[in-house]
Design an enzyme around this catalytic site. Sequence first.
Site, PDB file in Angstrom:
ATOM      1  CG  HIS A 137      10.462  24.341 -46.699  1.00 18.87           C
ATOM      2  ND1 HIS A 137      10.564  25.668 -47.031  1.00 18.87           N
ATOM      3  CD2 HIS A 137      11.525  23.726 -47.274  1.00 18.87           C
ATOM      4  CE1 HIS A 137      11.628  25.847 -47.798  1.00 18.87           C
ATOM      5  NE2 HIS A 137      12.247  24.678 -47.944  1.00 18.87           N
ATOM      6  CG  HIS A 287      15.034  26.500 -44.987  1.00 18.75           C
ATOM      7  ND1 HIS A 287      15.194  25.183 -44.618  1.00 18.75           N
ATOM      8  CD2 HIS A 287      14.899  26.505 -46.329  1.00 18.75           C
ATOM      9  CE1 HIS A 287      15.172  24.424 -45.703  1.00 18.75           C
ATOM     10  NE2 HIS A 287      14.985  25.192 -46.765  1.00 18.75           N
ATOM     11  NE  ARG A 302      18.954  22.133 -51.238  1.00 22.52           N
ATOM     12  CZ  ARG A 302      17.636  21.928 -51.334  1.00 22.52           C
ATOM     13  NH1 ARG A 302      16.785  22.807 -50.869  1.00 22.52           N
ATOM     14  NH2 ARG A 302      17.187  20.838 -51.909  1.00 22.52           N
TER      15      ARG A 302
END
Length: 311
Positions: A137, A287, A302
């Site tokens: 995705h 990824h 993240r």
Amino acid sequence: MTVVDTPSTTLREATIPPDGMYEGPRVLRRLPEGWEERPYERFEIVPLGRVIGAEIRGLDLSRPLEPALREELNRALLEWKVLFFRGQHLTSEQQRGFARHWGELETNPLLAAGSSEDVVRFDKASGATPTFENVWHTDVTFRTRPALGAVLQLREVPPVGGDTMWADMAAAYDNLPAEVRERVDDATAVHDVIPGFIRFYGPERLAPFQEMFPPVEHPVVRTHPETGRRMLFVNTSFTTRIAGMEREESDRLLSYLCRQAHVPEYQVRFHWQPGDIAFWDNRATQHYAVNDYAPHRRVAERVAIEGDRPF
Ligand SMILES: [Fe+2]
């Protein structure tokens, strides 16, 4: 022994790969057409893949980022699509500070926050994070302006496994057969928050998020705003159909296009150590977080950078 007197396939059928995927030599062009390659002056670069992925050596990201270094890192990001920095051990504040050099930070109400609202914490042991990152995705394409990129740091690493893979969507586009390219070059596709999150949240809990992020149309092939390169821009998590196409035809074409991310020649795979950082261009890549380490723990944080409307 049984003698088969009817051939199992005709010669003509045998020349077409069974799933329509082209095999054989591929176009592996890392840089945009006409792009002038210059040496990097402020760090060392170690390629990890043919078209995507490089480790940057000789930098301490906790230190202030001078404009000239920021420019050179941005050039490396455009040329390699994902950059890796080993053993940085940044605080959340330093990680946010680094990412802020590329724009405003994105908040994501669907994912568990870490130390601040714009830090997403991936920790399956906590049960607060969706556990379906093992699908190819691009992040948040259900948004009108999907993220420009993201900076991910691993805080805790399992004894084995837990790698992340990235795929270069410019290479995927370069290798599309001409007849497929013709069909997708001017097409748009619908992106929706539902397929990516329904299994984690269920219909009731997901409903308010769909109201927050109504389905949006993006070009099937987007143009990179900084390099001008054409890139395939559909993904399994969020792209639901190609606009104006019959359901069956759209499903077939979309499934073929999404599977291009699976081609190993377009990929890089990274094995993490604690404190390692990956910085990816979310406009140009997909990824996949390999989910092979249960019952061990893997903790990642993240931050994502706000992006533009794809064109
Ligand atoms: Fe992701």
